[in-house]
Design a protein around this motif. Sequence first.
Motif, short mmCIF file in Angstrom:
data_model
loop_
_atom_site.label_atom_id
_atom_site.label_comp_id
_atom_site.label_asym_id
_atom_site.label_seq_id
_atom_site.Cartn_x
_atom_site.Cartn_y
_atom_site.Cartn_z
N ASP A 146 0.81 -1.22 0.00
CA ASP A 146 0.00 0.00 0.00
C ASP A 146 0.84 1.27 0.00
OD1 ASP A 146 -2.22 -1.67 0.22
OD2 ASP A 146 -2.32 -1.47 2.39
N LYS A 147 2.14 1.12 0.24
CA LYS A 147 3.06 2.25 0.37
C LYS A 147 2.59 3.21 1.46
CE LYS A 147 4.83 1.87 -4.29
NZ LYS A 147 5.15 2.55 -5.54
N THR A 148 2.32 2.61 2.64
CA THR A 148 1.88 3.39 3.80
C THR A 148 2.70 3.03 5.03
OG1 THR A 148 0.18 1.77 4.42
CG2 THR A 148 -0.51 3.60 2.98
N VAL A 149 2.69 3.96 5.98
CA VAL A 149 3.36 3.75 7.27
C VAL A 149 2.39 4.20 8.35
CG1 VAL A 149 5.29 4.44 8.75
CG2 VAL A 149 5.65 4.16 6.29
N SER A 150 2.19 3.34 9.36
CA SER A 150 1.40 3.69 10.53
C SER A 150 2.35 3.80 11.71
CB SER A 150 0.34 2.62 10.82
OG SER A 150 -0.56 2.52 9.74
N VAL A 151 2.33 4.95 12.38
CA VAL A 151 3.22 5.21 13.51
C VAL A 151 2.38 5.26 14.79
CG1 VAL A 151 4.84 6.83 14.56
CG2 VAL A 151 4.83 6.50 12.07
N PHE A 152 2.71 4.36 15.71
CA PHE A 152 2.03 4.29 17.00
C PHE A 152 2.97 4.82 18.06
CE2 PHE A 152 0.27 1.03 14.30
CZ PHE A 152 -1.09 1.14 14.50
N THR A 153 2.48 5.74 18.87
CA THR A 153 3.29 6.34 19.93
C THR A 153 2.61 6.07 21.27
OG1 THR A 153 3.93 8.09 18.39
CG2 THR A 153 4.36 8.47 20.72
N LEU A 154 3.39 5.61 22.24
CA LEU A 154 2.85 5.31 23.57
C LEU A 154 2.34 6.59 24.22
CD1 LEU A 154 2.72 2.54 24.92
CD2 LEU A 154 4.72 3.17 26.25
N GLN A 155 1.10 6.55 24.69
CA GLN A 155 0.45 7.69 25.31
C GLN A 155 0.63 7.65 26.83
OE1 GLN A 155 -1.13 9.94 23.03
NE2 GLN A 155 -0.02 8.56 21.67
N GLU A 156 0.15 8.66 27.51
CA GLU A 156 0.25 8.72 28.98
C GLU A 156 -0.45 7.55 29.65
OE1 GLU A 156 -0.86 12.49 30.65
OE2 GLU A 156 0.42 13.58 29.25
N ASP A 157 -1.52 7.03 29.03
CA ASP A 157 -2.25 5.91 29.61
C ASP A 157 -1.59 4.57 29.32
OD1 ASP A 157 -2.80 5.44 26.94
OD2 ASP A 157 -4.98 5.50 27.16
N LYS A 158 -0.38 4.59 28.74
CA LYS A 158 0.43 3.41 28.41
C LYS A 158 -0.13 2.60 27.25
CE LYS A 158 3.16 4.30 31.85
NZ LYS A 158 4.28 5.15 31.57
N GLY A 159 -1.05 3.20 26.47
CA GLY A 159 -1.57 2.57 25.27
C GLY A 159 -1.12 3.35 24.05
N TYR A 160 -1.18 2.71 22.87
CA TYR A 160 -0.76 3.37 21.65
C TYR A 160 -1.79 4.34 21.09
CZ TYR A 160 3.48 0.57 21.05
OH TYR A 160 4.72 0.00 21.19
N GLY A 161 -3.04 4.09 21.29
CA GLY A 161 -4.04 5.00 20.72
C GLY A 161 -4.07 4.91 19.21
N ARG A 162 -4.59 5.95 18.57
CA ARG A 162 -4.70 5.98 17.11
C ARG A 162 -3.34 6.26 16.47
NH1 ARG A 162 -9.87 8.87 14.80
NH2 ARG A 162 -8.73 8.10 13.01
N PRO A 163 -3.08 5.63 15.34
CA PRO A 163 -1.79 5.86 14.68
C PRO A 163 -1.80 7.13 13.84
CG PRO A 163 -3.08 4.33 13.39
CD PRO A 163 -3.88 4.62 14.64
N GLN A 164 -0.61 7.64 13.60
CA GLN A 164 -0.41 8.65 12.57
C GLN A 164 -0.13 7.84 11.32
OE1 GLN A 164 2.85 10.36 14.90
NE2 GLN A 164 1.90 12.35 14.53
N THR A 165 -0.84 8.12 10.23
CA THR A 165 -0.69 7.33 9.01
C THR A 165 -0.14 8.21 7.90
OG1 THR A 165 -2.55 5.98 9.71
CG2 THR A 165 -1.88 5.78 7.42
N TYR A 166 0.83 7.66 7.16
CA TYR A 166 1.53 8.40 6.12
C TYR A 166 1.53 7.60 4.82
CZ TYR A 166 3.32 10.83 10.23
OH TYR A 166 3.42 11.52 11.40
N SER A 167 1.60 8.33 3.70
CA SER A 167 1.68 7.67 2.39
C SER A 167 3.03 7.95 1.76
CB SER A 167 0.55 8.16 1.48
OG SER A 167 0.81 9.49 1.06
N GLU A 168 3.24 7.40 0.58
CA GLU A 168 4.53 7.48 -0.09
C GLU A 168 5.00 8.90 -0.41
OE1 GLU A 168 4.34 5.99 -4.25
OE2 GLU A 168 2.21 5.86 -3.83
N ASP A 169 4.10 9.88 -0.39
CA ASP A 169 4.50 11.26 -0.70
C ASP A 169 4.84 12.07 0.55
OD1 ASP A 169 4.10 10.96 -3.48
OD2 ASP A 169 1.94 11.18 -3.18
N ASP A 170 4.79 11.45 1.72
CA ASP A 170 4.97 12.16 2.97
C ASP A 170 6.38 12.05 3.52
OD1 ASP A 170 2.25 12.98 3.11
OD2 ASP A 170 1.69 11.06 4.01
N THR A 171 6.64 12.91 4.48
CA THR A 171 7.84 12.85 5.31
C THR A 171 7.38 12.61 6.73
OG1 THR A 171 8.97 14.41 3.85
CG2 THR A 171 9.87 14.15 6.05
#
Length: 191
Positions: A146-171
């Motif tokens: 799909d040429k995508t990247v999902s970035v999960f970041t640990l939140q204060e509640d120790k869960g990942y929550g919703r990802p930041q999603t990027y496509s092939e044209d992003d930085t």
Amino acid sequence: MSMPDPNKKYTFKDYLTWQGEERWEIIEGTPYLMTAPSWQHQAVLGSLFNQFYNFLTGCSCQVFTSPFDLRLPYQEEKDEDISNVFQPDLVVICDKSKLKGTGYVGIPTLVIEVSSPSTGKIDKILKFNAYEKAGVSEYWIVEPTDKTVSVFTLQEDKGYGRPQTYSEDDTVSVNSFPELEIDLKKVFQDI
């Protein structure tokens, strides 16, 4: 190694006795046979590694690719009793004192898995849950098809929550290293 008993739980001590050409991971004591990666997987991984390596050169942090035994202990588990042994596609560690033998024992700074149809369930459910439970602060799932990247970041509640999603044209600005931006055009250009 013959196929492991599906009713038995395994540890790093067992893992060290397995011989042969196969590569294995253990998630919550259950062994998973790893398959050979596609050329697309390797092209994406090579570009990601290069961008991280170039940024981290001269830094106290270091980037590694598989094969690399990432052992995630729960509580005060002894190394041989660890029931989570991963072969992450890319891992960044910043505490070099925990490098041991064939890999690392502890919580890495960042883990990236390059997913494929054969590893999707493991990457998106089993590893996701294990990395979140262990407290890995940043977890990326890269999908070459799909040429995508999902970035999960640990939140204060120790869960990942919703990802930041990027496509092939992003930085992607790396949360663990705010000065580092990964150019996804370079990552996906050759596939």
